[in-house]
Scaffold this motif. Structure first.
Motif, PDB file in Angstrom:
ATOM      1  N   ALA A 189       0.799  -1.224   0.000  1.00  0.00           N
ATOM      2  CA  ALA A 189       0.000   0.000   0.000  1.00  0.00           C
ATOM      3  C   ALA A 189       0.832   1.274   0.000  1.00  0.00           C
ATOM      4  O   ALA A 189       1.948   1.332   0.521  1.00  0.00           O
ATOM      5  N   ASP A 190       0.250   2.309  -0.592  1.00  0.00           N
ATOM      6  CA  ASP A 190       0.756   3.676  -0.467  1.00  0.00           C
ATOM      7  C   ASP A 190       0.002   4.417   0.634  1.00  0.00           C
ATOM      8  O   ASP A 190       0.486   5.419   1.151  1.00  0.00           O
ATOM      9  N   LEU A 191      -1.186   3.918   0.966  1.00  0.00           N
ATOM     10  CA  LEU A 191      -1.999   4.476   2.038  1.00  0.00           C
ATOM     11  C   LEU A 191      -2.558   3.323   2.859  1.00  0.00           C
ATOM     12  O   LEU A 191      -3.165   2.404   2.312  1.00  0.00           O
ATOM     13  N   ILE A 192      -2.348   3.361   4.164  1.00  0.00           N
ATOM     14  CA  ILE A 192      -2.926   2.375   5.084  1.00  0.00           C
ATOM     15  C   ILE A 192      -3.868   3.128   6.009  1.00  0.00           C
ATOM     16  O   ILE A 192      -3.482   4.102   6.655  1.00  0.00           O
ATOM     17  N   LEU A 193      -5.120   2.670   6.067  1.00  0.00           N
ATOM     18  CA  LEU A 193      -6.123   3.367   6.859  1.00  0.00           C
ATOM     19  C   LEU A 193      -6.871   2.364   7.728  1.00  0.00           C
ATOM     20  O   LEU A 193      -7.475   1.412   7.230  1.00  0.00           O
ATOM     21  N   PHE A 194      -6.826   2.571   9.043  1.00  0.00           N
ATOM     22  CA  PHE A 194      -7.585   1.748   9.985  1.00  0.00           C
ATOM     23  C   PHE A 194      -8.865   2.492  10.362  1.00  0.00           C
ATOM     24  O   PHE A 194      -8.814   3.590  10.930  1.00  0.00           O
ATOM     25  N   ASN A 195      -9.993   1.879  10.032  1.00  0.00           N
ATOM     26  CA  ASN A 195     -11.312   2.417  10.361  1.00  0.00           C
ATOM     27  C   ASN A 195     -11.750   1.754  11.659  1.00  0.00           C
ATOM     28  O   ASN A 195     -12.090   0.575  11.677  1.00  0.00           O
ATOM     29  N   THR A 196     -11.780   2.499  12.759  1.00  0.00           N
ATOM     30  CA  THR A 196     -11.724   1.902  14.093  1.00  0.00           C
ATOM     31  C   THR A 196     -13.054   1.863  14.825  1.00  0.00           C
ATOM     32  O   THR A 196     -13.997   2.586  14.519  1.00  0.00           O
ATOM     33  N   CYS A 197     -13.089   1.011  15.847  1.00  0.00           N
ATOM     34  CA  CYS A 197     -14.233   0.837  16.743  1.00  0.00           C
ATOM     35  C   CYS A 197     -13.805   1.233  18.154  1.00  0.00           C
ATOM     36  O   CYS A 197     -12.662   0.990  18.555  1.00  0.00           O
ATOM     37  N   ALA A 198     -14.732   1.846  18.905  1.00  0.00           N
ATOM     38  CA  ALA A 198     -14.406   2.282  20.258  1.00  0.00           C
ATOM     39  C   ALA A 198     -15.332   1.699  21.306  1.00  0.00           C
ATOM     40  O   ALA A 198     -15.338   2.139  22.457  1.00  0.00           O
TER      41      ALA A 198
END
Length: 460
Positions: free
Chosen positions: A61-70
């Motif tokens: 990847a050139d962009l790593i994005l974690f879409n998170t839970c809280a």
């Protein structure tokens, strides 16, 4: 933090393209609930709209994005562990952009922790800022080493025109509302997703029609509390009205919805489910506890008797209805008597499925400040007893279906080699031999046996 706004997304796309010799790749990982999964699909759509491709490995990847839970602190710890593991990758690929978004990003303490302890994280934005991602990326690329750690954005409006790249071509998530007004004492959701905001019914209907026209077979309506849909809308439309409106759309599909709060579940809603063949005859109705005292401590606004009256009404009105629920074991102050009341409730309702959790302290909620004298060992023992009761009920409910035939949605390959898995409208899974061309289609399956909560069958 000020976000630079470019004319639509075209200028942002041009800036992004100018920094890469080939189309850049993004690795997106979504944690948590179905709402997060749907947010992840929107993130993928927004990125595709400005020239990004998708990849399955962070190393590509050139962009790593974690879409998170809280929802639980354990989930946050897991995310921080995943983020920390990227430090060495960032050292090898200095131009790699690492970002974190979603519910965790709505908490100022998390943003500050990232600022202080994770200097290799470039980008942070919250649940209400997905549509700004192209601008954030363009701003990051033109800003050199500057980090863009956005503080939570509160927005009263709902942005409708967000591209989406769905993970499935036959099952779809369809949000009808965002946020929550319930403030259950154990739950962080109202603090990270904001107050309730309902989409306009005409916008929901337009997206729903697009899904049906595209051939989607199962559409699940999403909301933190779908039963409170419509508050603040003019003219007034409630959730039962919305379901009736959607069911008027012609097509071969069925409807599900989640999550449903008992305090707002009405007999009118049950009547609509009973009357509409396209709505699955399965009701997920989270009860959390069978003790009135604990329900009051949880701020749930219903009693066990009121809950059971709704269950009994649904059983009387909807043929073959099945139920699932959420249960929290070991809520602060839960006594053995309280727990016994929960077991009794489970036996009365006869749930097809239960999603069970040992109470986990969540900083920022009222329950986190309550005395909690019960040891983790005691809570674990209670959980084991609860699961034993539920397992016996669920196995009997599944076995009772053997000999019947139903239409199921074929979802994919099953765990047993050479077989497919299909889902009944009551949410149970059946395994059967069949051609993989059936995946994404309906098939009629005769149930020949059961193993635990899995049905075995054969194509009719």
């Amino acid at each position: 933090m000020e976000i630079l706004h470019f004319e639509h997304n075209e200028q942002a796309a041009q800036i992004i393209a100018s920094f890469y010799d080939t189309p850049p790749l993004a690795y997106i990982h979504s944690f948590g609930c179905q709402q997060n999964v749907n947010d992840g699909e929107k993130i993928k759509g927004v990125l595709a709209d400005v020239g990004f491709g998708l990849c399955d490995a962070p190393e590509q990847a050139d962009l790593i994005l974690f879409n998170t839970c809280a929802v639980r602190e354990h989930a946050e710890q897991r995310v921080f562990g995943n983020v920390g593991a990227l430090k060495s990758l960032k050292e090898k690929k200095p131009r790699l952009i690492i970002g974190l978004c979603g519910c965790m990003a709505q908490q100022p303490t998390v943003v500050e922790k990232l600022r202080q302890s994770y200097p290799f994280v470039d980008l942070v934005f919250g649940v209400n800022a997905i549509d700004t991602l192209p601008q954030l990326l363009a701003q990051k690329l033109t800003g050199g080493k500057k980090r863009l750690l956005q503080t939570p954005v509160e927005r009263a409006d709902i942005v409708e025109e967000i591209p989406i790249r769905r993970d499935s071509d036959f099952r779809a998530w369809l949000p009808i509302m965002y946020g929550c007004d319930n403030f259950c004492t154990y739950c962080i959701v109202p603090y990270v997703r904001g107050r309730e905001r309902s989409r306009r019914p005409e916008d929901i209907l337009a997206e729903f029609c697009q899904l049906v026209d595209a051939g989607y077979k199962e559409i699940t309506l999403l909301g933190q509390n779908v039963n409170s849909y419509g508050k603040g809308l003019e003219p007034r439309v409630d959730f039962a009205d919305l379901l009736e409106m959607l069911c008027r759309v012609p097509g071969d599909y069925h409807l599900r919805f989640m999550t449903s709060h008992p305090k707002d579940a009405s007999r009118k809603l049950i009547d609509v489910i009973a009357a509409e063949e396209r709505i699955c005859n399965h009701l997920h109705l989270p009860v959390q506890s069978g003790s009135d005292r604990i329900l009051k401590e949880m701020n749930r606004h219903y009693t066990v008797q009121q809950y059971l009256e709704l269950i009994d009404y649904a059983k009387a009105k909807i043929p073959d209805v099945t139920f699932s629920s959420d249960i929290i074991v070991g809520f602060p102050g839960e006594t053995e008597e309280d727990f016994a009341a929960t077991l009794e409730l489970i036996r009365k309702v006869q749930y097809m499925q239960l999603f069970t959790f040992i109470y986990s302290k969540r900083t920022g909620t009222k329950a986190a400040l309550m005395p909690d004298p019960v040891t983790h060992k005691e809570k674990t023992e209670r959980m084991a007893r609860l699961l034993a009761v539920q397992e016996k009920i669920a196995h009997a409910e599944t076995a009772a279906l053997v000999g019947g035939t139903q239409r199921v949605l074929v979802e994919g390959h099953s765990r047993s080699p050479g077989t497919l898995a299909g889902r009944l409208t009551n949410n149970l899974v059946v395994e059967f031999a069949g051609d993989e061309a059936l995946i994404g289609q309906y098939a009629r399956v005769h149930f020949t046996s059961s193993k635990g909560t899995i049905l075995k069958g054969e194509l009719v």
